[in-house]
Design a protein around this motif. Structure first.
Motif, PDB file in Angstrom:
ATOM      1  N   ARG A 143      60.899  31.277  18.687  1.00 20.11           N
ATOM      2  CA  ARG A 143      60.088  31.698  17.544  1.00 20.11           C
ATOM      3  C   ARG A 143      59.550  30.450  16.853  1.00 20.11           C
ATOM      4  NH1 ARG A 143      60.813  36.737  15.090  1.00 20.11           N
ATOM      5  NH2 ARG A 143      59.348  35.864  13.564  1.00 20.11           N
ATOM      6  N   LEU A 144      58.251  30.219  16.986  1.00 16.72           N
ATOM      7  CA  LEU A 144      57.658  29.018  16.415  1.00 16.72           C
ATOM      8  C   LEU A 144      57.658  29.046  14.898  1.00 16.72           C
ATOM      9  CD1 LEU A 144      54.698  28.695  18.911  1.00 16.72           C
ATOM     10  CD2 LEU A 144      56.825  27.399  18.917  1.00 16.72           C
ATOM     11  N   ASP A 145      57.750  30.245  14.317  1.00 16.02           N
ATOM     12  CA  ASP A 145      57.797  30.349  12.865  1.00 16.02           C
ATOM     13  C   ASP A 145      59.203  30.197  12.319  1.00 16.02           C
ATOM     14  OD1 ASP A 145      58.712  32.707  13.908  1.00 16.02           O
ATOM     15  OD2 ASP A 145      57.553  34.018  12.600  1.00 16.02           O
ATOM     16  N   GLU A 146      60.145  29.885  13.197  1.00 12.76           N
ATOM     17  CA  GLU A 146      61.529  29.704  12.759  1.00 12.76           C
ATOM     18  C   GLU A 146      62.053  28.292  13.020  1.00 12.76           C
ATOM     19  OE1 GLU A 146      63.820  32.756  14.603  1.00 12.76           O
ATOM     20  OE2 GLU A 146      63.022  34.359  13.323  1.00 12.76           O
ATOM     21  N   ALA A 184      46.224  38.182  15.489  1.00 10.45           N
ATOM     22  CA  ALA A 184      47.402  38.099  14.614  1.00 10.45           C
ATOM     23  C   ALA A 184      48.480  37.206  15.211  1.00 10.45           C
ATOM     24  CB  ALA A 184      47.961  39.493  14.368  1.00 10.45           C
ATOM     25  N   LEU A 185      48.211  36.568  16.359  1.00 12.45           N
ATOM     26  CA  LEU A 185      49.211  35.703  16.982  1.00 12.45           C
ATOM     27  C   LEU A 185      49.541  34.514  16.081  1.00 12.45           C
ATOM     28  CD1 LEU A 185      47.913  35.546  20.680  1.00 12.45           C
ATOM     29  CD2 LEU A 185      49.925  36.777  19.833  1.00 12.45           C
ATOM     30  N   PRO A 186      50.761  33.982  16.166  1.00 16.94           N
ATOM     31  CA  PRO A 186      51.100  32.775  15.409  1.00 16.94           C
ATOM     32  C   PRO A 186      50.175  31.623  15.801  1.00 16.94           C
ATOM     33  CG  PRO A 186      53.068  33.790  16.328  1.00 16.94           C
ATOM     34  CD  PRO A 186      51.914  34.491  16.943  1.00 16.94           C
ATOM     35  N   LEU A 187      49.748  30.858  14.810  1.00 11.43           N
ATOM     36  CA  LEU A 187      48.823  29.756  15.035  1.00 11.43           C
ATOM     37  C   LEU A 187      49.488  28.414  14.756  1.00 11.43           C
ATOM     38  CD1 LEU A 187      45.610  31.179  13.289  1.00 11.43           C
ATOM     39  CD2 LEU A 187      46.403  31.531  15.646  1.00 11.43           C
ATOM     40  N   ILE A 188      49.241  27.462  15.655  1.00  6.63           N
ATOM     41  CA  ILE A 188      49.678  26.082  15.491  1.00  6.63           C
ATOM     42  C   ILE A 188      48.434  25.252  15.201  1.00  6.63           C
ATOM     43  CG2 ILE A 188      50.772  24.103  16.629  1.00  6.63           C
ATOM     44  CD1 ILE A 188      51.994  26.320  18.561  1.00  6.63           C
ATOM     45  N   ALA A 189      48.470  24.427  14.178  1.00  9.77           N
ATOM     46  CA  ALA A 189      47.311  23.620  13.791  1.00  9.77           C
ATOM     47  C   ALA A 189      47.390  22.241  14.423  1.00  9.77           C
ATOM     48  CB  ALA A 189      47.251  23.492  12.276  1.00  9.77           C
ATOM     49  N   ALA A 190      46.287  21.794  15.022  1.00  9.68           N
ATOM     50  CA  ALA A 190      46.255  20.478  15.667  1.00  9.68           C
ATOM     51  C   ALA A 190      44.944  19.776  15.333  1.00  9.68           C
ATOM     52  CB  ALA A 190      46.404  20.620  17.181  1.00  9.68           C
ATOM     53  N   GLY A 191      45.043  18.493  14.995  1.00 10.41           N
ATOM     54  CA  GLY A 191      43.839  17.708  14.808  1.00 10.41           C
ATOM     55  C   GLY A 191      43.768  16.969  13.487  1.00 10.41           C
ATOM     56  N   GLY A 192      43.963  15.651  13.518  1.00 15.31           N
ATOM     57  CA  GLY A 192      43.756  14.827  12.343  1.00 15.31           C
ATOM     58  C   GLY A 192      44.810  14.955  11.264  1.00 15.31           C
ATOM     59  N   LEU A 193      46.008  15.380  11.627  1.00 15.73           N
ATOM     60  CA  LEU A 193      47.070  15.600  10.643  1.00 15.73           C
ATOM     61  C   LEU A 193      47.965  14.369  10.590  1.00 15.73           C
ATOM     62  CD1 LEU A 193      47.846  19.306  11.628  1.00 15.73           C
ATOM     63  CD2 LEU A 193      46.269  18.448   9.873  1.00 15.73           C
ATOM     64  N   ALA A 223      52.971  26.235  12.167  1.00 17.01           N
ATOM     65  CA  ALA A 223      53.468  24.905  12.507  1.00 17.01           C
ATOM     66  C   ALA A 223      52.265  24.004  12.733  1.00 17.01           C
ATOM     67  CB  ALA A 223      54.356  24.944  13.760  1.00 17.01           C
ATOM     68  N   VAL A 224      52.517  22.702  12.738  1.00 16.23           N
ATOM     69  CA  VAL A 224      51.470  21.735  13.046  1.00 16.23           C
ATOM     70  C   VAL A 224      51.858  20.973  14.302  1.00 16.23           C
ATOM     71  CG1 VAL A 224      50.778  21.481  10.635  1.00 16.23           C
ATOM     72  CG2 VAL A 224      52.504  19.929  11.598  1.00 16.23           C
ATOM     73  N   GLN A 225      50.844  20.484  15.000  1.00 13.10           N
ATOM     74  CA  GLN A 225      51.070  19.696  16.220  1.00 13.10           C
ATOM     75  C   GLN A 225      50.561  18.287  15.979  1.00 13.10           C
ATOM     76  OE1 GLN A 225      50.763  21.384  20.311  1.00 13.10           O
ATOM     77  NE2 GLN A 225      48.978  20.068  20.454  1.00 13.10           N
ATOM     78  N   LEU A 226      51.448  17.303  16.147  1.00 15.65           N
ATOM     79  CA  LEU A 226      51.130  15.907  15.875  1.00 15.65           C
ATOM     80  C   LEU A 226      51.135  15.094  17.154  1.00 15.65           C
ATOM     81  CD1 LEU A 226      53.400  15.285  12.730  1.00 15.65           C
ATOM     82  CD2 LEU A 226      51.050  16.152  12.801  1.00 15.65           C
ATOM     83  N   GLY A 227      50.071  14.352  17.390  1.00 16.72           N
ATOM     84  CA  GLY A 227      49.994  13.474  18.547  1.00 16.72           C
ATOM     85  C   GLY A 227      49.806  12.031  18.139  1.00 16.72           C
ATOM     86  N   THR A 228      48.624  11.722  17.605  1.00 14.65           N
ATOM     87  CA  THR A 228      48.331  10.351  17.196  1.00 14.65           C
ATOM     88  C   THR A 228      49.363   9.827  16.215  1.00 14.65           C
ATOM     89  OG1 THR A 228      45.977  10.856  17.481  1.00 14.65           O
ATOM     90  CG2 THR A 228      46.523   8.850  16.283  1.00 14.65           C
TER      91      THR A 228
END
Length: 340
Positions: A4-7, A204-213, A229-234
């Motif tokens: 569960r990505l929201d957990e 309505a699916l769970p969303l993960i935010a990616a980009g410039g965070l 949730a957020v996705q961090l790369g850089t």
């Protein structure tokens, strides 16, 4: 095994960064922080993927993810040949040989799926497209949570239709490859904080935010915009556990500007602007993985020299905020800042 990505204790996911930056050690470090670590199986063999999975399992008992590149359609052979001729003088200058055209490259897709069905992992995500509904159903039956990378509401609809459990919504600010489902698509420019509600309108699916965070306020804004949730790369490229080259790490703070280019791989990707991009970007065809294979010897030679004028230096728009130190501490500090 369903995740569960929201957990998540800390709603931070390590972006899968193919080509070396993502390491088993980085996965374990993000897991220790309470987030979700990710391996990048793109451009690896199925055997190489399995080796990294074994290393992750030896270093963490928490859930983790594996990212796959979805194979696309072959590029225009004539356009690739023309680009090869354009690059030939550069190859001669550095004493390397450009590969001639070879057969289709599916990135070991079938073998990777077979391995992940025989020995399932908690989470699988997809970039550059989607599995078939049948392939997704097989992994779902094995207990794997699946995430589709999307850059538009239309791609989000397609991801939901094949049975994804969640979506990674990638804004134009993201470093590295844009996850467009077709290699010929020009990536959208709708900022992440506007793209998230646009995608929410169609699913309505769970969303993960990616980009410039790159800092706490940006993470908080993405979560307020509807992400679980957020996705961090850089933000993790300069961490102790990152596999990024020293020259790449240094360039993140030395070079001021990022641009989206097809120059290195044939797919649009955001990286630090350099001379190679300026010389060749306008002429690179929309052909992946053909252009990626073509430029591999050039990029390897540049990396050996530490030549940031010719290396591919993937980076998001917040690259100047990337910090050094243990990845666990970076994630914890970002989350603490996001919470205010």
């Amino acid at each position: 095994m369903t995740v569960r990505l929201d957990e998540l204790a800390v709603p931070v996911i390590a972006a899968p960064m193919a080509g070396g930056p993502s390491t088993p050690a980085l996965v374990a470090a993000v897991n220790r922080a309470g987030g979700l670590g990710f391996l990048a199986a793109g451009m690896r063999t199925a055997a190489g993927m399995s080796e990294q999975i074994a290393a992750v399992r030896a270093s963490t008992d928490r859930p983790y993810g594996v990212n796959l590149f979805v194979p696309g359609t072959p590029g225009d052979r004539a356009a690739v040949a023309a680009y090869r001729e354009r690059l030939r003088p550069e190859a001669e200058r550095w004493g390397v040989t450009l590969p001639e055209e070879d057969g289709p490259d599916r990135d070991d897709w079938e073998a990777k799926l077979a391995a992940l069905l025989a020995d399932p992992v908690p989470v699988v995500s997809y970039t550059f497209g989607l599995p078939t509904a049948e392939e997704a159903a097989a992994l779902r039956a094995a207990g794997t949570t699946q995430i589709g990378t999307v850059t538009t509401p239309e791609e989000a609809r397609a991801a939901q239709a094949v049975g994804m459990d969640a979506l990674c919504v990638q804004g134009p600010e993201a470093g590295g490859h844009r996850g467009t489902h077709r290699v010929t698509d020009e990536p959208g420019e709708l900022p992440l904080l506007h793209l998230l509600p646009a995608v929410r309108e169609v699913t309505a699916l769970p969303l993960i935010a990616a980009g410039g965070l790159g800092d706490g306020p940006a993470v908080a804004a993405a979560l307020r915009a509807g992400a679980v949730a957020v996705q961090l790369g850089t933000a993790l490229l300069r961490s102790d556990e990152s596999g990024a080259a020293a020259a790449h790490r240094a360039a993140l703070v030395e070079l001021p500007e990022t641009v989206v280019t097809r120059a290195f791989t044939g797919r649009p990707a955001r990286g630090l602007r350099n001379a190679f991009i300026d010389r060749h970007g306008p002429y690179a065809p929309a052909a992946y993985p053909e252009v990626n294979r073509l430029t591999t010897p050039l990029r390897a030679a540049a990396a050996r020299r530490g030549d940031t004028a010719a290396m591919h230096l993937w980076a998001g728009t917040a690259h100047h905020l990337a910090r050094t130190g243990p990845a666990e501490a970076i994630v914890i500090d970002l989350w603490r800042s996001a919470r205010g």
